[in-house]
Design an enzyme around this catalytic site. Structure first.
Site, PDB file in Angstrom:
ATOM      1  N   ASP A  79       9.006 -27.599   8.820  1.00 57.24           N
ATOM      2  CA  ASP A  79       7.786 -28.271   8.554  1.00 57.24           C
ATOM      3  C   ASP A  79       7.974 -29.110   7.400  1.00 57.24           C
ATOM      4  O   ASP A  79       9.013 -28.876   6.630  1.00 57.24           O
ATOM      5  CB  ASP A  79       6.654 -27.314   8.148  1.00 57.24           C
ATOM      6  CG  ASP A  79       6.991 -26.278   7.161  1.00 57.24           C
ATOM      7  OD1 ASP A  79       7.984 -25.926   7.070  1.00 57.24           O
ATOM      8  OD2 ASP A  79       5.984 -26.097   6.432  1.00 57.24           O
ATOM      9  N   GLU A 146       7.078 -22.980   6.145  1.00 55.64           N
ATOM     10  CA  GLU A 146       7.670 -22.912   4.616  1.00 55.64           C
ATOM     11  C   GLU A 146       6.529 -23.405   3.685  1.00 55.64           C
ATOM     12  O   GLU A 146       6.059 -22.505   2.936  1.00 55.64           O
ATOM     13  CB  GLU A 146       8.887 -23.268   4.548  1.00 55.64           C
ATOM     14  CG  GLU A 146       9.393 -22.850   3.195  1.00 55.64           C
ATOM     15  CD  GLU A 146       9.204 -23.909   2.251  1.00 55.64           C
ATOM     16  OE1 GLU A 146       9.746 -23.529   0.978  1.00 55.64           O
ATOM     17  OE2 GLU A 146       8.893 -24.884   2.445  1.00 55.64           O
TER      18      GLU A 146
END
Length: 485
Positions: A79, A146
């Site tokens: 991400d 994350e």
């Protein structure tokens, strides 16, 4: 749509990174990028697994003669942080990132670039795709989400990765090796009040905006002393409410817990005859802040505009006063430094977002520390400040730090390789930003870990950029390390 970064070397790394820029992948929107990365593994004919949340492991057999080497995992997260300048039209859930070459750097058009951690993912994929390399058994381990809560790392199950050594590719300064990192905890403040206070008779409405700050990563950049828009605007409001008959209707600033807030604004009401004096105070504070942050911030702007429409209600004066006092008093920025690593922040707090109006106050903090006790101390101090004004304070998403091992085999190997190339050993550091290593260490306690990467400046902000030369340098270091481990 620009694809000029495809001309850069190493071509395979930049090609995979370009592909990632074309896939919208803000935290929480992982389906398409998971399908892409898992698809790469399958197209390469490699063993590929996706767990129940979307984490991916791709396994590549050892080069002939290297079969008995330890299993090494290349690890990164899929991400990215979605941040843009306010005037930019960009939908992170639909639009690709417009990466471009800017001299010695690659950056985006006034949005985050996603080099954090897209370049690490691209390096891992390039290694998995290159059959000319010499290495022991390899894994590429990719985690989801994350940036908000380290969701993927927390969901990892024992045995999903079989690594003896893990190379985390999520650091952001070339030629430095990281062997530890801070843990963190989110702090969410909430206060409700009755939203029925009318605007005083004959008041007019104005909007005061503070913007132009650099912002940045609330771990990596916290020591730089950059302005926090929320703290700065509330400091102005404290003075303004003391000198003028001002009512606050709305206050808002910041967005993401792990980004230093760059912008904040407030809608105020006040008597017509005080408007010019308030406008003069806005100009005074802009000048004050420019002076205070000289050499740190370069584009601070404070503006006031008159609004055509009055707000429906204002915040009760007692609530306004309490919020201003609490935000003024609460700790923000660096709290302590590490004794053994004097230039490394031990504990910090980021007043990331605030929203006041419509009957509710919400404030979000991210507190970090490599010491659990310090983390608890800072979090407790924030709780104490807001408890005094009757707010509810909740802790969420806590994660442990990564405990340093200054004598691991992987560190010794990487130090030796670096010294052979440069004649000196690399700096070995503890990072104040949160890395997944601490959480993964809890699942894989016997796995040796180290983190490194190319130079990325201003991650988590629209100024994010990656230094082109350091990508090739880091990738070469990675390849030599894999051959030597």
């Amino acid at each position: 749509m620009s694809n000029e970064i495809l001309k850069l070397k190493p071509e395979a790394v930049w090609s995979y990174f370009y592909d990632l820029t074309q896939i919208p992948r803000p935290t929480g929107q992982m389906k398409e990028v998971v399908e892409y990365v898992a698809g790469v593994g399958k197209k390469l004919g490699l063993e590929t697994h996706v767990d129940k949340v979307g984490n991916i492991v791709i396994r590549k057999p050892a080069t002939k003669g290297y079969e008995h080497r330890p299993v090494v995992a290349l690890q990164g997260h899929l991400d990215m942080v979605p941040q843009k300048n306010n005037h930019v039209q960009h939908d992170f859930e639909k639009d690709p990132i417009q990466a471009r070459i800017d001299g010695e750097w690659v950056r985006a058009n006034e949005t985050t670039l996603g080099a954090d951690n897209g370049i690490g993912v691209a390096m891992a994929l390039a290694v998995m795709a290159d059959n000319s390399l010499e290495h022991g058994p390899l894994e590429a381990l990719f985690t989801i989400d994350e940036e908000v809560g380290m969701v993927g790392a927390f969901a990892l199950e024992a045995g999903f990765s079989k690594a003896d050594i893990m190379l985390n590719l999520d650091s952001e300064l070339v030629d430095e090796l990281y062997v530890g990192c801070a843990g963190g905890v989110d702090i969410n403040v909430r206060l409700e009040y009755k939203d029925d206070k009318p605007v005083p008779a004959n008041d007019i409405a104005v909007k005061v905006t503070l913007n132009g700050l650099k912002g940045g990563h609330s771990g990596v950049d916290i020591h730089l002393g950059r302005g926090n828009a929320n703290k700065m605007l509330v400091r102005f409001l404290k003075k303004a409410t003391e000198e003028f008959n001002i009512s606050v209707a709305e206050l808002q600033g910041g967005s993401l817990r792990n980004a230093i807030p760059r912008e904040a604004w407030a809608v105020l009401t006040l008597p017509e005859e005080e408007v010019k004096d308030l406008e003069a105070m806005v100009a005074e504070f802009e000048s004050l802040y420019i002076g205070e942050y000289r050499g740190i911030e370069s584009d601070i702007k404070m503006r006031m505009e008159r609004l055509a429409d009055l707000p429906k209600t204002i915040v009760p004066q007692e609530i306004t006063d309490n919020v201003i006092q609490a935000v003024e008093a609460v700790q923000n920025g660096v709290i302590t430094y590490l004794t053994d690593f004097p230039d490394t922040v031990e504990a910090s707090s980021n007043l990331a977002a605030i929203k006041l109006g419509g009957g509710e106050l919400t404030v979000t903090f991210l507190t970090r520390s490599s010491s659990e006790s310090r983390k608890e101390m800072v979090a407790s101090s924030i709780e104490s400040v807001f408890s005094l004004i009757g707010a509810e304070v909740e802790f969420d998403g806590a994660y442990n730090g990564w405990q340093p091992d200054a004598h691991s085999h992987v560190l010794e190997v990487m130090k030796r390789i670096f010294k052979e190339e440069h004649g000196v050993e690399p700096p070995v550091k503890v990072m104040h930003a949160g890395l997944e290593c601490g959480i993964i260490q809890g699942v894989m306690p016997k796995t040796q870990m180290i983190s490194f990467g190319p130079t990325i400046k201003s991650p988590h902000s629209p100024d994010e950029r990656i230094e082109i030369a350091t990508v090739a340098k880091t990738y070469d270091y990675l390849l030599r390390t894999l051959k030597a481990l």
